[in-house]
Structures are given as structure tokens and as C-alpha cells.
Design a protein around this motif. Sequence first.
Motif, PDB file in Angstrom:
ATOM      1  N   ILE A  10       0.837  -1.195   0.000  1.00 49.73           N
ATOM      2  CA  ILE A  10       0.000   0.000   0.000  1.00 49.73           C
ATOM      3  C   ILE A  10       0.877   1.251   0.000  1.00 49.73           C
ATOM      4  O   ILE A  10       1.899   1.301   0.692  1.00 49.73           O
ATOM      5  N   VAL A  11       0.488   2.226  -0.806  1.00 52.70           N
ATOM      6  CA  VAL A  11       1.113   3.545  -0.762  1.00 52.70           C
ATOM      7  C   VAL A  11       0.083   4.489  -0.149  1.00 52.70           C
ATOM      8  O   VAL A  11      -1.066   4.511  -0.580  1.00 52.70           O
ATOM      9  N   VAL A  12       0.492   5.233   0.861  1.00 55.02           N
ATOM     10  CA  VAL A  12      -0.430   6.176   1.499  1.00 55.02           C
ATOM     11  C   VAL A  12      -0.056   7.594   1.092  1.00 55.02           C
ATOM     12  O   VAL A  12       1.104   7.996   1.186  1.00 55.02           O
ATOM     13  N   MET A  13      -1.045   8.334   0.619  1.00 54.43           N
ATOM     14  CA  MET A  13      -0.812   9.731   0.230  1.00 54.43           C
ATOM     15  C   MET A  13      -1.602  10.671   1.119  1.00 54.43           C
ATOM     16  O   MET A  13      -2.674  10.338   1.610  1.00 54.43           O
ATOM     17  N   GLU A  14      -1.029  11.867   1.309  1.00 54.09           N
ATOM     18  CA  GLU A  14      -1.761  12.918   2.015  1.00 54.09           C
ATOM     19  C   GLU A  14      -1.307  14.258   1.454  1.00 54.09           C
ATOM     20  O   GLU A  14      -0.104  14.488   1.295  1.00 54.09           O
ATOM     21  N   PHE A  15      -2.230  15.122   1.126  1.00 54.83           N
ATOM     22  CA  PHE A  15      -1.913  16.432   0.526  1.00 54.83           C
ATOM     23  C   PHE A  15      -0.938  16.308  -0.643  1.00 54.83           C
ATOM     24  O   PHE A  15       0.020  17.078  -0.752  1.00 54.83           O
ATOM     25  N   GLY A  16      -1.123  15.319  -1.484  1.00 57.39           N
ATOM     26  CA  GLY A  16      -0.296  15.182  -2.674  1.00 57.39           C
ATOM     27  C   GLY A  16       1.042  14.514  -2.444  1.00 57.39           C
ATOM     28  O   GLY A  16       1.770  14.227  -3.395  1.00 57.39           O
ATOM     29  N   THR A  17       1.393  14.263  -1.177  1.00 59.51           N
ATOM     30  CA  THR A  17       2.713  13.709  -0.866  1.00 59.51           C
ATOM     31  C   THR A  17       2.574  12.266  -0.427  1.00 59.51           C
ATOM     32  O   THR A  17       1.593  11.895   0.220  1.00 59.51           O
ATOM     33  N   LYS A  18       3.587  11.464  -0.754  1.00 62.49           N
ATOM     34  CA  LYS A  18       3.579  10.086  -0.277  1.00 62.49           C
ATOM     35  C   LYS A  18       3.965  10.069   1.193  1.00 62.49           C
ATOM     36  O   LYS A  18       5.018  10.571   1.569  1.00 62.49           O
ATOM     37  N   LEU A  19       3.103   9.509   2.011  1.00 64.40           N
ATOM     38  CA  LEU A  19       3.350   9.464   3.449  1.00 64.40           C
ATOM     39  C   LEU A  19       4.235   8.261   3.768  1.00 64.40           C
ATOM     40  O   LEU A  19       5.348   8.413   4.256  1.00 64.40           O
TER      41      LEU A  19
END
Length: 408
Positions: A376-385
Motif C-alpha cells: 500500500i502507498v499512502v498519500m496525504e496532501f499530494g505527498t507520499k506518506l
Amino acid sequence: ALGGATVMAEAMGVSTFRYKVVIFLIAALLASVSGWLFAHVQRTVNPSPFGLKMGIEYLFMAVVGGVSSVWGAFVGAGVFKIIEDQLKELLPALLGSNGNFEIIVLGIVLVLMLKYAPKGLWPSLQGLLSRWWPAARRERDWEGAAALASRPKPPAGSVLLRVDRLRKQFGGLVAVNDVSFELRAGEIMGLIGPNGAGKSTTFNLVSGVLPATSGELRFAGESITGLPARQIARRGLSRTFQHVKMIADMTVLENVALGGYLRSHSGTAKAMLRLDRAEERRLFAEAESQLRRIGMQDHLHELAGNLALGPQRLMEIARALCADPSLLLLDEPAAGLRHKEKQALAAVLRQLRAEGMSILLVEHDMDFVMGLTDRIVVMEFGTKLIEGTPAEVQASPEVRAAYLGTEH
Ligand code: ADP
Ligand code: MG
């Protein structure tokens, strides 16, 4: 598809510009033949029959009848001629003076038509007639048609998609901020994050629907940076859309068959002469088998626009599968599905993975994502978390704070 689903058609590999040019040329050819016949009959040619007024009259006929069907042209021409004839007698009698007043009345009718029946008279007429004269439904004549050629799957574990510092700015808004990740052949990868995190934009960049501001994309070892959607589709990437894109007044089967566009070879000339029927049967057979796989075999001949949202999403998945991709991009495939349907979908996706398909999916249902994906890749506000296995992602305090914490 050219009428209102060009983004989808391009994502299925169709060059919509090319077809628009082809159609324009065919129309010009027909117009030139009519002009020649006209001159032949009249024995003389002058500009007035080709003036603006005639152009407006033809437009009127097409709009009143309905531009999307051949019968609409006949209905429109008939209705127009009758109204015009009647008005020519009626109006001077009413108004007491001569003049081209019918133009004004026809203009008003045109505006009213565009407002209240933008599709023209024919679709409504067809609705009325269908009680006695049901619309011709295509015979199921594709039983036993030869299977379409399929592409070799990339070796399991090889890097299939490499996203490198991918960036997208909409004016001042950075929707995707230098995101990098790799997807290996044969895995299901999840892309999650709160609303507005940039997941759909990432999909649009990877599939070529939107051009990236900067960054590199490689697919199966080849750079696809800057390529248009149809070129990327040709290389084996197929997708669905968060907001379903389909041709509402075509059947489910026809919509799905469109996904097989790149696997067909007959061009416009062959299609016009109906020499493409054997290939069409193979396409419909493929479309039916993909619909069957996704559990939609009972809806083949329904109009796509009449389906509920859940089945529309399933139809899009079948359409993407019809392209025989090596990478499938699914944007919220389970949204609008009931629990049972979600389980069935997860089973289908696992089956696809077992057959060597690679899948990248965006999904909000955490049980669905955690139970299905390998990474899983988690993103937040356009950035990879962060990036990791479902267990790692669930254990991450950052993710809990940013995302899961707000959900659970
Ligand atoms: P997600 O799919 O993760 O919910 P999106 O990728 O749809 O998020 O959107 C990311 C951000 O980019 C949002 O703030 C959204 O408003 C913005 N955005 C998306 N598409 C456009 C566009 N075509 N023009 C301007 N802003 C956009
Ligand atoms: Mg989205």
C-alpha cells in the motif's frame, strides 16, 4: 464515443481526432455527391441555394429530428418542411403582410427544442413506437467465435511500473508532489489517502489522461513520460474512472466491447462495408466473457445508463479487462457496491492476480484494501506518506493520525 466520451475512448486506445477527421471527410464526400447531383438536375449552379439560410435549415432539420440517428434526419426534414409550408400560408394571413416571418418562428422552435428535447424528436418517438416495434436487438451470434489474441504477461516480480518524482500542479495547487513508487508484475497495490490527497490525479498522470508537470514514468522498462493516453493503453495499461465514463445510450455489452478496440484491426472502410462482422463477433464474445467473469451476465443488453452505480463500475472493470492489459488501474472500484458484491469483486481481483495481472487500486473501504492488497502507498496532501504491507500501514502511527484515525 466521439459525442461525449472522448476521454474514455482515448484511454481505450482510440485516436478520437483521427476519427473526427475521417467522419468529416465522409460527410464532405456525401455533400459533394449531393452537390453534383443538384447541379446535374438543375443544369445550373448559383450561390443562393448554398447560402446561410439553407445551412440554418439543415441544422434545424438535424436538431429537430435528432442528430444521433439516421431516422432522425428523415423525421427532422419531414417536420421542418411541413411546418415551413404551413407557416408560409398561415403567417401572411395572420399578420397581413408578406415577409420571411417563418424564420422567426422556426428560430423560436429551435431554441425550445434545444432546451426541452436536446436529443431531438426521434428518441422520444422511438420510445413511443417501441411498444409495437421493439428496437432491434443484436442476435447473439458470437457463440464459438475464436478468442482474440492476448498479450504475453510480464514475468512475475519484474518492475512493471516505475513512478519517479511525479508532480502535478494545477495553478498554485500541488495535487501530486514528487511522488515515487514501484509496482511489480503480479501484485495488487493499493493507493489510499484522505479525499483530495491526489490519488485520482496520480491515476490520470500514470494513464496519460493528464500531462505531468514533471517526473518520470516507466512502464515495462520503457519510458512513457509525456505519451498520450491512447499510446499508453497500447502498451498494456487499462483503467477505470472514479466518475464512471460510459456511453449511456449503448448497451452494457457494446460499452464493454469498446474496451477491446486495440485488439481489433478492421478500419473504417471495412466497418462501413460490414466486412468486420467476424471480428466484431470475436469482440462481443470477449466482452461477454469478461462480463460473465465479473458477474454481470444478466445485464448484457441493458442500456448502460439504466444501471445502478455499482453495476456501472463493474461494467467499467469488464471494459478495462476487455483490453487484455498487463496493468489494471481501478479508481474506487468498490464504491457503491453492496457487501456481497464487494466480496465477489475481491475474489475476481485475486483470481486476476493469480493469472498474472498486476493491479493498482484506489479504494476507501479499508477492509477491502487491507484484505486484498500486497502493498500500500499512502498519500496525504499530494505527498507520499509511507509505503508498506497492509500490516505495516495499519501499525503506522502517522497513517493513523492522518487517515485511519479520522475514519475509525
Ligand atoms: P483524490 O482522488 O485523492 O480524492 P484528486 O486527485 O481528485 O484527489 O484531487 C487532488 C487535488 O487536486 C484536490 O485538491 C483537487 O481539488 C485538485 N484537482 C484535481 N483535479 C483538478 C483539476 N482538473 N483542476 C484543478 N484542481 C484539480
Ligand atoms: Mg479520487
